[in-house]
Design an enzyme around this catalytic site. Structure first.
Site, PDB file in Angstrom:
ATOM      1  N   ASP A   1       0.714  -0.998   0.080  1.00  0.00           N
ATOM      2  CA  ASP A   1       0.087  -0.080  -0.014  1.00  0.00           C
ATOM      3  C   ASP A   1       0.771   1.315   0.026  1.00  0.00           C
ATOM      4  OD1 ASP A   1       0.888  -0.337   2.392  1.00  0.00           O
ATOM      5  OD2 ASP A   1      -1.018  -0.579   3.481  1.00  0.00           O
TER       6      ASP A   1
ATOM      7  N   ASN B   1      -7.247  -2.496  14.744  1.00  0.00           N
ATOM      8  CA  ASN B   1      -8.831  -2.996  14.344  1.00  0.00           C
ATOM      9  C   ASN B   1      -8.876  -4.176  13.481  1.00  0.00           C
ATOM     10  OD1 ASN B   1      -7.914  -2.145  11.934  1.00  0.00           O
ATOM     11  ND2 ASN B   1      -9.033  -0.134  11.993  1.00  0.00           N
TER      12      ASN B   1
ATOM     13  N   HIS C   1      -7.403  -4.264  10.552  1.00  0.00           N
ATOM     14  CA  HIS C   1      -6.707  -3.990   9.172  1.00  0.00           C
ATOM     15  C   HIS C   1      -5.725  -4.939   8.687  1.00  0.00           C
ATOM     16  CE1 HIS C   1      -4.508   0.106   9.572  1.00  0.00           C
ATOM     17  NE2 HIS C   1      -4.047  -0.987   9.736  1.00  0.00           N
TER      18      HIS C   1
ATOM     19  N   GLU D   1      -9.533  -1.711   5.564  1.00  0.00           N
ATOM     20  CA  GLU D   1     -10.418  -1.288   6.991  1.00  0.00           C
ATOM     21  C   GLU D   1     -11.426  -2.249   7.351  1.00  0.00           C
ATOM     22  OE1 GLU D   1      -8.667   0.369   8.900  1.00  0.00           O
ATOM     23  OE2 GLU D   1      -8.235   2.240   8.183  1.00  0.00           O
TER      24      GLU D   1
END
Ligand code: PGA
Length: 245
Positions: free
Chosen positions: A68, A137, A139, A144
């Site tokens: 990314d 979280n 991800h 996400e």
């Protein structure tokens, strides 16, 4: 199938992760390495640089594809992932920079860039090993938690918690980009082998869900790794806090 290795601490996680990369490179000199950024893999890169300096590994035929990149940062911005990779690995080993791929977060047409990047992954035949960190979280890459997850490389809006987590690297939270370009879940699962690393208690909840629940949920994107046939999860004791043993 997920194989879990629980180690003492960050240093041991980093050593073991570098060994996994070496195993791939010793079988295949021209391996495709799928790489990740963030604080988690820095120790792994340090170990790889040491192994290169000691003559134990050779990157001359290696190609890489990164997960990314932030949208809107210049390539030489010290928080861009291209800068991170050059600084932590590419400038320190004998890799040909032309063989390193990081999405362009400054393309005029970001949708087009996402399509082109997925084509690069396919033209390389997928990564031989894909390194992943994990967000608090759940991800992976910048996929996400949400009702839907993208399959392929796409432009994503970062969640407030991710912006807050990553603000530690920027002068202020307002400087953190709001968008990124990230491989999707199917892009990640194209890799022949996946190596997920986690250290610290802030990863424990997400890791507990991944390893205990044996189910997939878009609320924790890392759980999709359970669909892959060859995943190694290397975590330290703190990240393993909720793992049922
Ligand atoms: P970190 O980030 O390695 O900096 O904890 C991991 C991630 O957000 O994927």
């Amino acid at each position: 199938m997920i194989n879990t290795i629980i180690v003492k601490d960050y240093d041991e996680m980093s050593e073991k992760a570098a060994e996994e990369i070496c195993k791939v490179l010793s079988c295949k000199k021209n391996a495709i390495l799928g790489l990740a950024t963030g604080s988690t893999p820095i120790g792994m890169y340090e170990n790889l640089v040491k192994k290169y300096e000691n003559g134990n590994i050779d990157f001359s035929e290696v190609k890489t594809v990164n997960l990314d990149e932030y949208v809107g940062l210049e390539k030489d911005h010290d928080q861009s992932y291209r800068y991170f990779m050059d600084f932590n690995l590419f400038d320190k080993v004998n890799i040909n920079k032309e063989n390193t791929h990081v999405p362009n977060g400054n393309a005029v047409d970001m949708e087009e860039e996402a399509i082109l990047y997925e084509k690069i992954i396919d033209s390389l035949g997928g990564a031989d090993i894909q390194v992943l960190g994990i967000g608090g979280n759940g991800h992976v890459g910048f996929n996400e938690p949400d009702d839907k997850l993208s399959l392929y490389t796409s432009v994503v809006k970062l969640k407030d918690e991710t912006i807050k987590d990553n603000s530690r690297f920027f002068d202020s939270i307002d400087d953190v980009p709001k968008y990124a370009i990230s491989m999707g879940m199917a892009s990640i699962l194209k890799a022949k082998k996946i190596l997920l690393l986690a250290s610290g208690e802030n990863k424990a909840k997400a890791i507990g869900e991944l390893l205990n629940e044996k189910a997939v949920t878009t609320k924790n994107p890392s759980t999709f790794l359970g669909l892959h046939h060859d995943v190694i999860v290397i975590i330290d004791e703190k990240a393993a806090k909720y793992v049922k043993r």
